[in-house]
Design an enzyme around this catalytic site. Structure first.
Site, short mmCIF file in Angstrom:
data_model
loop_
_atom_site.label_atom_id
_atom_site.label_comp_id
_atom_site.label_asym_id
_atom_site.label_seq_id
_atom_site.Cartn_x
_atom_site.Cartn_y
_atom_site.Cartn_z
N ALA A 139 39.34 33.25 4.29
CA ALA A 139 40.32 32.38 5.51
C ALA A 139 41.77 32.61 5.32
CB ALA A 139 39.64 31.12 5.37
N SER A 173 35.65 25.14 -2.10
CA SER A 173 35.06 23.82 -2.16
C SER A 173 34.16 23.49 -1.27
CB SER A 173 35.98 22.72 -2.28
OG SER A 173 37.19 23.14 -1.54
N ASN A 187 -12.82 3.75 -7.80
CA ASN A 187 -13.67 3.46 -6.52
C ASN A 187 -14.34 4.55 -6.22
OD1 ASN A 187 -13.74 1.96 -3.93
ND2 ASN A 187 -12.04 3.40 -3.19
N LEU A 203 36.31 29.16 3.98
CA LEU A 203 35.54 30.26 3.73
C LEU A 203 36.55 31.15 2.75
CD1 LEU A 203 33.79 30.87 7.03
CD2 LEU A 203 32.79 29.71 4.85
N SER A 252 44.47 31.06 -0.32
CA SER A 252 45.47 31.57 -1.28
C SER A 252 46.68 32.01 -1.13
CB SER A 252 44.90 32.59 -2.66
OG SER A 252 43.57 32.05 -3.15
N MET A 306 -17.79 4.09 -5.98
CA MET A 306 -18.83 4.36 -6.99
C MET A 306 -20.15 4.60 -6.10
SD MET A 306 -18.02 4.28 -10.07
CE MET A 306 -19.59 4.04 -10.84
N GLY A 346 -0.31 8.35 -1.10
CA GLY A 346 -0.67 9.14 -2.47
C GLY A 346 -0.15 10.49 -2.38
N ASP A 357 0.96 -1.05 -0.17
CA ASP A 357 -0.02 -0.21 0.00
C ASP A 357 0.78 1.09 -0.02
OD1 ASP A 357 -2.10 1.82 0.34
OD2 ASP A 357 -2.17 1.65 2.53
#
Length: 634
Positions: free
Chosen positions: A472, A542, A165, A469, A475, A167, A113, A110
């Protein structure tokens, strides 16, 4: 044992014996929310006489408690076991139930839905032989009806019942039934669904579930139970397919026994048959088919066996044993359809684990060709797939695998994707065909390898991956390290985040998808430089662990050194040498890491540099010392 106990034991044994050789049908119920799926399953359990008196008493009491009108029993309470489901009147999880009749055994799933639980529906449908698609007669064909129908066409369910269903709530109107049937046939034709049976019913009242009842004399088709009992389970089709057995285990209890254990997913095999092992392509002949109960003269699809071969050939878990006449295909790049099942979106270029048969390997979605609109079946452009998104994608694997198109063999053509960090299943897919380029591109052998190149430089190649960050100091520190290495006569190259965006990655922005592609490209360049024998320094934010893991996996163990330049956000903002944080705070710079885009800090870096404690010179010295400890430099 008393006489009565013996009678009870005999009754149980007789019951089990009677059910032992019955065929088994697995089916699912699906459709939109509150269309009566759980009620139908509860009705089937009730009609199958599988409920105890205390269970009936409990659901009768619960039916009154949760508001069922009249004297009707709310059979959904048998299935919706979670408190949250009962309180909301919906199904959240996939509920599996077993029942049987005189003719057949059944396992029914089951499925929920609500749209956000579409992934649960895929889980339930993956092993189903048939599907009951519930449609509320009052509502007709809804979005989730179309979504589940599309998924059924993808998964390849061959027998579909459209159960119209409730009905009883439309006065058992034949006109309303015909209207829904006509509307669904138009949609089903677009999907290529053909084997469809329509049944009007009332799961609550029981009409056309097991008995026809008297409310719909205009309907002359089978009841639902009669249909389920007579569906031809396609076991023989699997036996007619070419032999495929994914190897699950290399069984070697002693030096005199070496077998290969797994379940035969298709075809049949007997001693003396010639086989091919894939992807290696090596051939041999079946010597024995061993099982716990003794050797077999023949094994067929669905049986778990151990195959012994005439020849000693190398076979590992994940390999596929095929017949020599119709072997599986071999490739490492595919077109596939993917159903995304996780809150975090699928981003092209991000590495995942892929489970195909018994094999687990690394996989990347390199491109999303288009996403499918399940309402209109329109193909739309997409840069990512969100939860419940369905797209046709290009898939690249870390190594060639044996496979079949999903339409031909679901076991060797269906796969799941797993998040490398959390181990959660995030997607399910179907392989369509191998890309032509995967057949035409081969690795060219070269005589001068990485070790030879590094030897002339008197160093070990490595990637020093500085992450942290913006602001930071990545580089600056990387630049100081390279100057020290250069002064010592080492051969290096520095890949800086800003610099590569002026050339290699100038076409990329700063969305999550572009960040993933940015790091993928840099990782590949770093791998090539390591192959050249260089010490490669990279300085990139990254932000995602997945992409840093991708870069790590591209090189050999010990060649990737992750260096976390750990600077608190407030300190990085104070520096803000480029003025980027100010722009981000003003809303002028979107997707800025630390402000409106996440940064996932390394959990176990090879080196952590706290820039509030160490100067840039001291940080560079710490990296040089680590390189000496690892004997990358002398």
């Amino acid at each position: 044992m008393s006489h009565s106990s013996e009678l009870i034991a005999g009754d149980i044994a007789g019951y089990l014996k009677a059910h032992e050789h019955k065929g088994l049908l697995r089916f699912i119920t699906c459709g939109s929310v509150d269309d009566g799926k759980s009620t139908l399953i509860g009705r089937l359990l009730f009609e199958s006489k599988l409920l105890f008196e205390d269970q009936l008493a409990a659901i009768e009491a619960d039916s009154k408690k949760f508001g069922t009108q009249g004297n009707d029993i709310d059979f959904a309470l048998l299935v919706d076991g979670l408190a949250a489901e009962r309180e909301q009147g919906i199904t959240i999880d996939v509920a599996y139930r077993f029942f049987s009749t005189d003719k057949r055994k059944f396992i029914v799933a089951d499925t929920p839905g609500h749209e956000q639980y579409t992934r649960n529906m895929v889980t339930g449908a993956s092993t189903a032989d048939a599907a009951i698609l519930m449609v509320d007669a009052r509502q007709g064909i809804l979005t989730q009806t179309r979504r589940h129908s599309f998924l059924m066409s993808l998964i390849g369910i061959r027998h579909i019942v459209v159960a119209i269903n409730k009905m009883d709530l439309v006065d058992y109107s034949k006109a309303r039934y015909d209207e829904i049937v006509d509307a669904y046939r138009v949609f089903a034709k677009q999907l290529g669904l053909e084997a469809i049976t329509f049944i009007p019913m009332s799961a609550l009242k029981g009409d056309n579930v097991v008995e026809h009842g008297h409310h719909m004399p205009w309907y002359h088709g089978p009841t639902l139970m009669a249909y389920l009992e007579t569906i031809e389970v396609d076991e023989e089709r699997l036996q007619r397919l070419p032999l495929r057995m994914p190897v699950q285990w290399v069984n070697r209890p002693n030096l005199d026994f070496r077998g290969f254990t797994g379940m035969i997913s298709s075809g049949r095999v007997k001693p003396g048959d010639a086989i091919r092992v894939q992807p290696s392509g090596k051939r041999s002949t079946i010597k024995r088919i061993y099982t716990f109960d003794g050797d077999l003269e023949e094994a067929i699809a669905g049986q778990s066996v151990t195959l012994l071969l005439e020849d000693e050939i190398d076979i590992s878990r994940g390999d596929v044993i095929s017949g020599v006449e119709q072997p599986a295909e071999i490739a490492d790049q595919f077109e596939s359809t993917l159903v995304w099942m996780h809150e975090q979106p699928l981003l092209p270029g991000r590495p995942y684990l892929m489970k195909l048969g018994t094999q687990t390997l690394s996989a990347t979605v390199t491109d999303i060709k288009y996403q499918v609109n399940v309402n209109t079946l329109e193909h739309t452009a997409a840069k990512q797939l969100d939860l419940n998104g369905i797209g046709v994608c290009t898939l690249s694997l870390s190594q060639p695998v044996a496979f079949d198109a999903y339409r031909d063999n679901q076991d060797t053509g269906g796969f799941i994707l797993i998040d490398r960090m959390t181990n959660n299943t995030v997607g399910a897919g179907m392989l369509h065909f191998a890309l032509r380029r995967s057949q035409n591109i081969h690795m060219q052998h070269v005589d001068i390898d990485k070790q030879a190149r590094a030897l002339t430089k008197n160093q070990k190649p490595a990637v020093l991956w500085l992450t942290g960050l913006s602001g930071a100091g990545k580089s600056t520190i990387a630049n100081r390290v390279e100057k020290k290495l250069h002064a010592a006569g080492q051969h290096t190259y520095l890949l800086d985040g800003d610099n590569v965006r002026h050339g290699l990655n100038r076409d990329l922005g700063f969305t999550d998808a572009d960040r993933v592609e940015n790091i993928r490209r840099v990782g590949e360049v770093a791998r090539l430089m390591v192959d050249a024998g260089l010490i490669v320094l990279t300085a990139f934010i990254s932000p995602f662990r997945s992409e840093r893991q991708l870069a790590r996996d591209l090189v050999e163990d010990g060649e990737f050194i992750e260096i976390f330049v750990d600077t608190p956000l407030e300190v990085a903002e104070e520096r803000d040498t480029k003025g980027l944080y100010k722009k981000a705070r003003r809303g002028e710079l979107k997707n800025f890491t630390g402000i409106d885009s996440a940064y996932e800090a390394p959990e176990t870096p090879e080196l952590r540099i706290d820039t509030t404690q160490l100067s840039e010179e001291e940080a560079a010295d710490a990296i040089i010392e680590l390189l000496r400890e690892r004997q990358i430099i002398a």
